[in-house]
Design a protein around this motif. Structure first.
Motif, short mmCIF file in Angstrom:
data_model
loop_
_atom_site.label_atom_id
_atom_site.label_comp_id
_atom_site.label_asym_id
_atom_site.label_seq_id
_atom_site.Cartn_x
_atom_site.Cartn_y
_atom_site.Cartn_z
N THR A 3 32.64 37.02 48.04
CA THR A 3 32.83 36.81 46.54
C THR A 3 33.82 37.47 46.01
O THR A 3 33.90 38.85 46.32
N GLN A 27 35.08 38.62 42.10
CA GLN A 27 34.77 38.57 40.66
C GLN A 27 35.59 39.45 39.80
O GLN A 27 35.94 40.49 40.12
N GLU A 74 31.89 34.16 35.96
CA GLU A 74 32.50 33.15 36.70
C GLU A 74 32.90 34.30 37.83
O GLU A 74 33.39 35.17 37.99
N THR A 118 34.70 33.37 42.49
CA THR A 118 35.03 32.57 43.46
C THR A 118 34.63 33.15 44.84
O THR A 118 34.76 34.33 44.97
N PHE A 145 43.67 30.62 42.39
CA PHE A 145 42.87 29.90 40.98
C PHE A 145 43.47 30.34 39.77
O PHE A 145 43.94 31.62 39.69
N GLU A 198 39.34 30.41 36.55
CA GLU A 198 38.68 29.04 36.87
C GLU A 198 38.41 28.74 38.16
O GLU A 198 38.46 29.25 39.08
N LYS A 199 37.28 27.70 38.19
CA LYS A 199 36.22 27.49 39.14
C LYS A 199 37.24 26.36 40.45
O LYS A 199 37.12 26.60 41.63
N THR A 200 38.28 25.72 39.68
CA THR A 200 38.94 24.77 40.71
C THR A 200 40.37 25.46 40.99
O THR A 200 40.94 25.68 40.26
#
Length: 979
Positions: free
Chosen positions: A370, A372, A384, A386, A418, A425-427
Motif C-alpha cells: 500500500t 498512502q 485515500e 493506492t 495516479f 486519485e483512485k483511478t
C-alpha cells in the motif's frame, strides 16, 4: 508477574456442520480472500492445487518441481520418497513460499512478483519453491526405525533432524547451501555476507552456540547468514559424500549428542574447532574513515530510506518504528509512527510524504502493498490510498503532480501513475507494462513526465526509463548489485545516488551515482566509489551540499554526514551503462496456457498443457495429522484454550492444504498438578474436540470438553463462536471482534437457597446438574509495537470492552429481580512506554526504565478487577548461547511492580448486573482487596534444539512478593513456556 500465554484455539465438531464445511471448502479458504474454483494437477511427487487465474504458475511449477525434488533426494540421500500437496494463492501482494510438516507435509505458495532482496536468483518464485522442496526432503531423512514409526503413526512431522538434531538457523543455512550448490544465492549476496566480515573485524563474530539460537535483536539475519556460509564451507572442505553421511546420522535420534556430537562422530573434528576455522577463512576488507556522526548521544538506531525534503533529511528508523526528520540544525523530530515501511518520497512542494508499506489484510495470512500520503502540515494520513509498491511523487506535466508506483499482480508488474491534486486519485491515468519475472527495487523521477524504474531481471540490475507522455522507453544494465536509489540535488546538478557492491563475497557496500543530464532527463554513465568506508555507505542522500548516509556496526547503525566536496576523496571511477534491447529481457519461463477440453472414451476430460486436471477432494486429507504427546487440552473459556502437561495427547489435523479448517482431538487420563511439591496426577479423565473454519469471511469455531471421574462427577462444556479481525492502516493496529455462546453443565451444584455448593454423585441427569448458558461479545484494539533496539522497549496502548449475559436457571428462586439473567460488562486498558527516565541505554544495558500498566474492571466469576504497574529497573541484552546445555539466553531483566486484585463472594452477594447499577457498584466497592509489591528477576531464553529454537519461548526466574496488608513475604519461581 503477568505473562500472557499464547492460546491454542480449539473448537468442537458437529457432524452435519462438518459435512457442510467439507463440501464447501473449495469455494473459500484461509489462503484466499474470496470464493474461488479450485483445480488440481498431479505429478509424480506433487499435487498442485490452484484457482482459476493461476494456470500458468501451476503448469510452470509442475514442469520443474519433480526435477527439483529428485535433485534434493540425491543431495540428502533420501531413501523413501513421498508426495506433497502444493496450494497456490494469488491473493497476497508479497511472494511467499513455505513448507510445514504439521499436521502433514504441505507447501503453500502466495504468488506475487519478487522484490530486490531476491536479486541473487534467476527466478524468485522457482528459487523459493526449490528451498521449500529441499527443506521437505532434508527434514524427512530418517533412520529405518524412525521411518517405520512415522509410517505407522501417519506422522510426517516425526522428523529427528528438524525436530532435535539441527537447530532451525542451521537448517535454513543447509537448505540455502544445498539449493545454491552452484555458488548462487546467499554466497553471491555481498550485502548479507558483509555482516560476517564486519562482526569479525569488531571482535563479535558469533560462536556456534550463538548462531544456533533464536536471536531476536538486530541483526537477526546474521545467524542464518553465518550458518549458510558455514554449510557451504564444510561441503567444500570435506565434500558432499561426507556431508551425506552426516545428514544420514542426523536422521536418527542420538540422545545427548545433537549437532555437535553427530558432527564430531562423522567429521572426526569438534564442531567448535570447525567453526573457528570457518571464521578464520572470512576476509576482512580494508576500509577508510569517512564522515562524522550526526547524533552524539544515543547512537543505537537503525537508519534506512534516507530522503531529502527541501533541505531537510527524512529517514525511517525501524528500531523505533517511526519516521523522523532532521533539520539544518541537526535537531531530530518524529513525524509519524510506522511499521513495515518500504519506501518514502517527498512531494515537489515539500508538503506531503508518500509512504509505502506492507499491511496485513483482514485474513492474517495475506499481505497488501500500500502507498498512502501523509500530510506534513496536518500531521495526518489522508484516507485515500493506492495498492502499489514504491510510491513516488513526480511532476507528470508542468505544474501537475502525480504518484507513480509498481502495481504487482500474479507474476506481472505494471507501472501505474495516479493524479495528485491535494489528495491521490483512485483511478490511474497511466499504465505501462514492465517485463515479466522482474524483482522490483524502486522508482526515481528523472524530470517532467519521465521516470526511472529499477528492478532485477535474472540477477542483472536493470534501469528502465519511461516517458509517461510519449510512452518512450529505454533499457540499461548496471554491472553491479545495487539498491537504495534516490534522486538528489547536488551543487554540481542532479544525480541518482545508490548503494552498491561489486559482487565479491564479504565486500563492503559503497556509494555510487549516475548524473541526470539536462536534456530530457537522460542518464549519464555510472560513477562507483572505489574506497570502502568503515561500516559501508548505505542509503546515500544529499541535502544542501551535505552528504548523509548510514554506516553499520555489528550491533547497530550510525547516521553520518560529510561535505559533498569530500566525496572526491573516495576516488570514484566511471562505469559505462550497458544499453540493451527489450527482446533480451523476454522470457519463456512461464508460457501462457489455458484449460482445454478433450473428448475421450468416457466423457469430457480437462487438460492444462500436457497435464490432466482432476477434481479437488479435500476429504482426502481430513485424517492426516500430528500427535502432540503429553500435552492434552485441559480447559477453555471465552478468551483462551489451555494445554497442560498430563498423561494424554492432542491430535491436530487440518482438513486440507487450503487450510479451510483445523481440528483437534484430545484425551487425558490425568493432569500433572504443578502446584504440588512433587508431581501428582489427578484421577479425572478428559475428552476434548475442537474445530475452526475460515470458509466464511470470519472465523467460525466450535469446541467441546467432557471431564469425568470414577465417582460419577462430570463437567461438560460446549462453545460456538465467531471472530473476525480488521486492520487499520499499518499492521500494528489490531481491531478484533468476537461473539460466542458457552454452555456449561457440571455436577458441582450451587444451591442458592443455602448459599452452598454440593457435589452430585453417580452420574446425575444433565437436567439435574448445574447448567448455565453464557453469551459474550468483545471488541479490542491494540497498537503495541517495539520502540527500541530491544523488546524491553514497547510502545502503545490496548483497550477493550466486553458484554456478557449469563443465564442461570438455578437462580430463579432468589428474591432479586432478573436473578436468572446476569448482564455485566468488562472494560480493560493497557499502556506501555519505552522509557520513563531521560537516561540513554549504555551498551547492552537498558536503563531507561520502560513501564507497563494494565487494568481490567469486571464483575463476574468472583473477581471485580485486576490491575498492575510494572517497570524495568534494569535489563541486559545477552543474545548468547550457553555452551553444553543447548540453551540460548536472549535477555535478563530486573522488574519492580505493584499488583492489586479485588474479589467478592459469588454466593453471598447479589448478581453484579448492570441493570441494577447501584447494586453493581456496591458489590465492586465492597470487594476484598489482595495486593502486593513484587520484584522479578527473570530471563528470556529458548532451546537451541531443532524447530524448538524458533517455536518455544521460555521466561524463567524468581519473584519476591511483599503483601503490605498481611506484612508477609513470599518467594515464587517463575516459569512460562509459549509454544
Amino acid at each position: 508477574m503477568h505473562l500472557r500465554k499464547n492460546s491454542f484455539f480449539i473448537h468442537s465438531p458437529r457432524v452435519l456442520l462438518l459435512f457442510f464445511l467439507i463440501c464447501t471448502a473449495p469455494l473459500y479458504a484461509a489462503i484466499y480472500s474470496r470464493p474461488r474454483r479450485v483445480f488440481v494437477i498431479q505429478t509424480e511427487y506433487f499435487e498442485y492445487i490452484f484457482p482459476r487465474g493461476a494456470e500458468q504458475t501451476a503448469c510452470y511449477l509442475a514442469k520443474n518441481g519433480d526435477a527439483l525434488f529428485e535433485k534434493a533426494t540425491e543431495q540428502f540421500s533420501l531413501q523413501k520418497t513421498f508426495r506433497i500437496p502444493v496450494a497456490i494463492s494469488l491473493d497476497s501482494d508479497v511472494l511467499s513460499v513455505s513448507y510445514t510438516a504439521t499436521p502433514y507435509n504441505r507447501i503453500t505458495i502466495f504468488q506475487a512478483p519478487g522484490e530486490a532482496q531476491n536479486c541473487t536468483t534467476d527466478n524468485a518464485l522457482l528459487s523459493a519453491f526449490a528451498k521449500s522442496i529441499t527443506e521437505a526432503v532434508a527434514s524427512s531423512v530418517r533412520s529405518p526405525f524412525w521411518q517405520f514409526a512415522s509410517d505407522l503413526l501417519g506422522m510426517d512431522a516425526l522428523q529427528p533432524a528438524a525436530l532435535l538434531n539441527i537447530p532451525a538457523a542451521f537448517m535454513d543455512g543447509i537448505i540455502n547451501a544445498a539449493v545454491y550448490s552452484d555458488g548462487g544465492g546467499i554466497m553471491k549476496d555481498s550485502f548479507s555476507l558483509e555482516l560476517l566480515s564486519r562482526a569479525k573485524k569488531e571482535g563479535c563474530f558469533p560462536t556456534w552456540n550463538d548462531a544456533s539460537g533464536a536471536k531476536d535483536t538486530y541483526p537477526v539475519q546474521i545467524s542464518q547468514t553465518a550458518c549458510s556460509a558455514f554449510a557451504a564451507y564444510i561441503q567444500q572442505r570435506w565434500g558432499m559424500e561426507l556431508f551425506a553421511e552426516f545428514w544420514k546420522q542426523c536422521g536418527s535420534v542420538q540422545f545427548f549428542k545433537l549437532t555437535p556430537g553427530i558432527f564430531k562422530k562423522v567429521y572426526k573434528i569438534p564442531l567448535k574447532e570447525a567453526w573457528k576455522d570457518f571464521e578464520n577463512s572470512i576476509p576482512v576488507p580494508q576500509t577508510v574513515s569517512f564522515g562524522t556522526k550526526i547524533f552524539k548521544g544515543s547512537t543505537e538506531n537503525l537508519y534506512s530510506l534516507l530522503t531529502e525534503n527541501h533541505g531537510m533529511l527524512i529517514y525511517f528508523d525501524y528500531s523505533k518504528n517511526a519516521v523522523f526528520s532532521v533539520d539544518k540544525k541537526q535537531k531530530r523530530k518524529r513525524i509519524l509512527i510506522a511499521e513495515n515501511i518500504t519506501s518514502l518520497s517527498s512531494s515537489p512542494d515539500g508538503n506531503y510524504l508518500a509512504v509505502s508499506y506492507k499491511a496485513e489484510k483482514t485474513n492474517r495470512k495475506l499481505t497488501s502493498c500500500t502507498t498512502q500520503v501523509f500530510d506534513l502540515q496536518k500531521k495526518l494520513f489522508q484516507p485515500e490510498f493506492t495498492n502499489v509498491r514504491n510510491g513516488t511523487f513526480f511532476e507528470e506535466r508542468e505544474g501537475k503532480t502525480a504518484i507513480a508506483g509498481f502495481y504487482a499482480k500474479d507474476s506481472q508488474v505494471q507501472l501505474k501513475v495516479f493524479p495528485f491534486y491535494e489528495t491521490v486519485e483512485k483511478t490511474d491515468m497511466f499504465t505501462f507494462a514492465l517485463p515479466e519475472n522482474i524483482q522490483t527495487e524502486g522508482i526515481v523521477p528523472l524530470g517532467t513526465g519521465k521516470l526511472l524504474c529499477i528492478y532485477y531481471y535474472k540477477k542483472d540490475c536493470i534501469l528502465q526509463t519511461v516517458n509517461t507522455i510519449t510512452r518512450e522507453t529505454a533499457f540499461y544494465k548496471l554491472p553491479v548489485q545495487a539498491k537504495n536509489f534516490t534522486r538528489c540535488e547536488t551543487p554540481d546538478g542532479s544525480d541518482v545516488f545508490f548503494t552498491y557492491t561489486d559482487g565479491t563475497p564479504y565486500s563492503v557496500s559503497k556509494a555510487g551515482y549516475i548524473p541526470i543530464l539536462e536534456k530530457g532527463g537522460a542518464l549519464g554513465d555510472a560513477y562507483l566509489a572505489q574506497d570502502s568506508v568503515d561500516g559501508g555507505m548505505n542509503g546515500t542522500c544529499v541535502a544542501d551540499g551535505t552528504v548523509y548516509f548510514s554506516s553499520s556496526t555489528a550491533k547497530y547503525q550510525v547516521l553520518k554526514q560529510a561535505n559533498f566536496k569530500d566525496l572526491e576523496k573516495l576516488s570514484f571511477i566511471a562505469v559505462q551503462k550497458i544499453e540493451i534491447e527489450q527482446t533480451e529481457m523476454q522470457t519463456a519461463d512461464i508460457i501462457p496456457v489455458k484449460i482445454e477440453k478433450i473428448n475421450g472414451e468416457h466423457g469430457t476430460e480437462k487438460y492444462l498443457s500436457e497435464f490432466k486436471i482432476t477434481k479437488y477432494k479435500p476429504i482426502h486429507y481430513i485424517f492426516k495429522g500430528t500427535l502432540f504427546p503429553f500435552f492434552p487440552i485441559s480447559s477453555f473459556d471465552f478468551t483462551k484454550t489451555s494445554l497442560a502437561p498430563g498423561l494424554g495427547a492432542t491430535y491436530y489435523t487440518s482438513t486440507d492444504p487450503l487450510e479451510t479448517m483445523t481440528a483437534a482431538l484430545s484425551f487425558c487420563a490425568g493432569f500433572i498438578d504443578l502446584s504440588q511439591k512433587t508431581f501428582t496426577l489427578d484421577d479425572n479423565f478428559t475428552l476434548a474436540s475442537t474445530i475452526n473454519t475460515t470458509i466464511l469471511p470470519f472465523d467460525l469455531s466450535l469446541s467441546g470438553i467432557w471431564s469425568f471421574d470414577s465417582q460419577g462427577h462430570y463437567d461438560l462444556q460446549a462453545m460456538l463462536g465467531v471472530s473476525w479481525n480488521h486492520f487499520l492502516g499499518m499492521s500494528f493496529h489490531h481491531l478484533s471482534f468476537g461473539l460466542k455462546m458457552l454452555w456449561k453443565c457440571t455436577t458441582t451444584y450451587i444451591d442458592y437457597e443455602t448459599n452452598t455448593s454440593t457435589e452430585l454423585d453417580d452420574w446425575p441427569n444433565i437436567a439435574d446438574a448445574y447448567n448455565t448458558l453464557s453469551s459474550y461479545f468483545n471488541i479490542t484494539y491494540s497498537n503495541y509495537h517495539q520502540s527500541g533496539m530491544t523488546s524491553f522497549e514497547q510502545y502503545g496502548i490496548e483497550t477493550g470492552a466486553t458484554l456478557i449475559n449469563i443465564y442461570d436457571p438455578q437462580k430463579s428462586n432468589k428474591e432479586e429481580e432478573n436473578s436468572t439473567n446476569q448482564f455485566t460488562a468488562s472494560l480493560s486498558f493497557g499502556l506501555k512506554l519505552p522509557f520513563t527516565l531521560p537516561v540513554f541505554n549504555t551498551g547492552n544495558w537498558v536503563l531507561c526504565m520502560p513501564l507497563a500498566f494494565y487494568t481490567s474492571l469486571y464483575g463476574r466469576n468472583g473477581k471485580s478487577s485486576e490491575s498492575y504497574a510494572e517497570a524495568l529497573v534494569a535489563g541486559y541484552e545477552i543474545q548468547k548461547g550457553i555452551p553444553g546445555i543447548n540453551l540460548y539466553l536472549q535477555r535478563f531483566g530486573i522488574k519492580f511492580g505493584y499488583d492489586i486484585q479485588l474479589y467478592y463472594n459469588e454466593l453471598e452477594n447479589s448478581n453484579t448486573d448492570l441493570r441494577d447499577f447501584k447494586n453493581f457498584m456496591n458489590v465492586l466497592v465492597n470487594s476484598e482487596t489482595d495486593d502486593y509489591f513484587y520484584i522479578n528477576l527473570e530471563a528470556a531464553l529458548s532451546p537451541s534444539i531443532g524447530k524448538f529454537a524458533d517455536s518455544v519461548k521460555i521466561t524463567a526466574g524468581v519473584q519476591f512478593q511483599m503483601n503490605i496488608r498481611k506484612s508477609k513475604g513470599k518467594i515464587a519461581a517463575l516459569f512460562n513456556m509459549n509454544l
